[in-house]
Scaffold this motif. Structure first.
Motif, mmCIF file in Angstrom:
data_model
loop_
_atom_site.group_PDB
_atom_site.id
_atom_site.type_symbol
_atom_site.label_atom_id
_atom_site.label_comp_id
_atom_site.label_asym_id
_atom_site.label_seq_id
_atom_site.Cartn_x
_atom_site.Cartn_y
_atom_site.Cartn_z
ATOM 1 N N PRO A 104 1.085 -11.518 -3.688
ATOM 2 C CA PRO A 104 0.646 -10.893 -4.943
ATOM 3 C C PRO A 104 0.711 -9.372 -4.837
ATOM 4 O O PRO A 104 0.647 -8.820 -3.737
ATOM 5 C CB PRO A 104 -0.810 -11.366 -5.099
ATOM 6 C CG PRO A 104 -0.971 -12.502 -4.143
ATOM 7 C CD PRO A 104 -0.003 -12.270 -3.035
ATOM 8 N N ILE A 105 0.817 -8.709 -5.963
ATOM 9 C CA ILE A 105 0.804 -7.251 -5.981
ATOM 10 C C ILE A 105 -0.590 -6.746 -5.621
ATOM 11 O O ILE A 105 -1.603 -7.275 -6.100
ATOM 12 C CB ILE A 105 1.225 -6.731 -7.370
ATOM 13 C CG1 ILE A 105 2.702 -7.045 -7.616
ATOM 14 C CG2 ILE A 105 0.989 -5.223 -7.484
ATOM 15 C CD1 ILE A 105 3.199 -6.625 -8.980
ATOM 16 N N ASP A 106 -0.636 -5.740 -4.770
ATOM 17 C CA ASP A 106 -1.918 -5.181 -4.360
ATOM 18 C C ASP A 106 -2.663 -4.561 -5.536
ATOM 19 O O ASP A 106 -2.058 -3.959 -6.427
ATOM 20 C CB ASP A 106 -1.715 -4.108 -3.281
ATOM 21 C CG ASP A 106 -1.465 -4.720 -1.918
ATOM 22 O OD1 ASP A 106 -2.226 -5.622 -1.523
ATOM 23 O OD2 ASP A 106 -0.510 -4.298 -1.245
ATOM 24 N N ARG A 107 -3.965 -4.713 -5.531
ATOM 25 C CA ARG A 107 -4.837 -4.126 -6.561
ATOM 26 C C ARG A 107 -5.188 -2.714 -6.140
ATOM 27 O O ARG A 107 -6.256 -2.450 -5.604
ATOM 28 C CB ARG A 107 -6.091 -4.970 -6.744
ATOM 29 C CG ARG A 107 -5.964 -6.122 -7.730
ATOM 30 C CD ARG A 107 -4.856 -7.103 -7.410
ATOM 31 N NE ARG A 107 -4.927 -8.283 -8.277
ATOM 32 C CZ ARG A 107 -4.087 -9.289 -8.229
ATOM 33 N NH1 ARG A 107 -3.074 -9.263 -7.366
ATOM 34 N NH2 ARG A 107 -4.222 -10.331 -9.049
ATOM 35 N N LEU A 108 -4.257 -1.811 -6.361
ATOM 36 C CA LEU A 108 -4.439 -0.430 -5.966
ATOM 37 C C LEU A 108 -4.174 0.495 -7.145
ATOM 38 O O LEU A 108 -4.016 0.041 -8.272
ATOM 39 C CB LEU A 108 -3.525 -0.094 -4.778
ATOM 40 C CG LEU A 108 -3.939 -0.745 -3.447
ATOM 41 C CD1 LEU A 108 -2.859 -0.562 -2.395
ATOM 42 C CD2 LEU A 108 -5.263 -0.174 -2.952
ATOM 43 N N ALA A 114 2.250 1.676 -3.480
ATOM 44 C CA ALA A 114 1.194 2.185 -4.362
ATOM 45 C C ALA A 114 1.017 3.694 -4.157
ATOM 46 O O ALA A 114 0.902 4.453 -5.125
ATOM 47 C CB ALA A 114 -0.121 1.456 -4.099
ATOM 48 N N TRP A 173 0.830 -1.205 0.000
ATOM 49 C CA TRP A 173 0.000 0.000 0.000
ATOM 50 C C TRP A 173 0.869 1.261 0.000
ATOM 51 O O TRP A 173 0.508 2.273 -0.610
ATOM 52 C CB TRP A 173 -0.933 -0.001 1.214
ATOM 53 C CG TRP A 173 -0.218 -0.171 2.517
ATOM 54 C CD1 TRP A 173 0.060 -1.343 3.164
ATOM 55 C CD2 TRP A 173 0.351 0.866 3.324
ATOM 56 N NE1 TRP A 173 0.749 -1.103 4.320
ATOM 57 C CE2 TRP A 173 0.947 0.248 4.444
ATOM 58 C CE3 TRP A 173 0.406 2.258 3.216
ATOM 59 C CZ2 TRP A 173 1.600 0.949 5.449
ATOM 60 C CZ3 TRP A 173 1.048 2.982 4.217
ATOM 61 C CH2 TRP A 173 1.643 2.329 5.308
ATOM 62 N N LYS A 222 1.273 0.663 -9.353
ATOM 63 C CA LYS A 222 2.087 -0.527 -9.108
ATOM 64 C C LYS A 222 3.556 -0.135 -8.966
ATOM 65 O O LYS A 222 3.986 0.910 -9.443
ATOM 66 C CB LYS A 222 1.918 -1.525 -10.249
ATOM 67 C CG LYS A 222 0.496 -2.039 -10.405
ATOM 68 C CD LYS A 222 0.408 -3.103 -11.471
ATOM 69 C CE LYS A 222 -1.039 -3.552 -11.692
ATOM 70 N NZ LYS A 222 -1.647 -4.068 -10.454
#
Length: 223
Positions: free
Chosen positions: A201-205, A183, A180, A208
């Protein structure tokens, strides 16, 4: 890029070490079997409370947030032990750096890269960790959110880098183990590296990381 800015907790300093070290001390039979969960809960609540305080504008020093997070974690673990609480909190002022940290900072310093910390921690907490880990001589600045009274990922926090380091966003590589945080810094305009020690996994924010690394080794090549 000529400036490398690091998050502190979980990036340079091992936040799980407080519970892990205390659990190995004599007479810690109640903590020993539950310390991994307690460490995870402590960190999770510490972060959650900082986010909520940022949203509501109800700032409190990170030390208070840290104590509140530990109280929740100990309550969940059914550990009603004031002496243990004080011991765990005392350890937070002496968190060790990850093994590679001094070597990476030394290589960056030798290459002429200016290094700094940007952290949610209040200044005295950060100074304790920096002093105990022996990395202070390799840091040009230790920047705390105390200066603006709000936690990351508020843009006002990332503004502190330009103010303190006197550099444009494009000169900064921002390094954090928190997805976070990366991001937020990426959306702000920093080039970023996510230290993904846990293989998540990469955060869905909203943004990236430019780079994803397993630890801090090789950061100097990204700069």
């Amino acid at each position: 890029m000529t400036v490398a800015v690091f998050d502190a907790y979980g990036t340079l300093f091992d936040v799980s070490a407080a519970a892990r070290v205390v659990a190995d001390e004599p007479g810690r039979g109640a903590l020993a079997p539950v310390w991994p969960q307690l460490a995870a809960d402590w960190r999770a609540k510490q972060l959650e409370y900082s986010w909520l305080r940022a949203i509501t504008g109800d700032y409190a020093p990170f030390w208070e947030v840290t104590k509140d997070g530990l109280d929740w974690a100990m309550d969940r673990a059914r550990l009603d032990d004031p002496e243990l609480r004080e011991r765990l909190l005392a350890m937070y002022w002496e968190l060790p750096a990850y093994r590679e940290v001094p070597f990476v900072l030394a290589r960056l310093q030798a290459a002429g890269v200016r290094c700094a910390i940007l952290s949610n921690g209040n200044r005295d907490m950060l100074e304790g960790a920096v002093d105990s880990s022996g990395v202070g001589s390799m840091l040009e600045a230790v920047i705390s959110v105390e200066e603006v009274g709000i936690f990351k990922p508020a843009r006002a926090v990332y503004d502190l880098v330009g103010t303190r380091m006197g550099c444009p966003k494009g000169d900064v590589l921002f390094v954090s183990s928190n997805g976070w945080d990366v991001a937020g810094a990426s959306a702000y305009g920093f080039r970023t590296a996510w230290v993904n020690r846990a293989g998540l996994p990469i955060d869905r924010l909203m943004a990236k990381p430019a780079y994803v690394v397993d630890d801090l080794n090789g950061i100097e090549e990204l700069v």
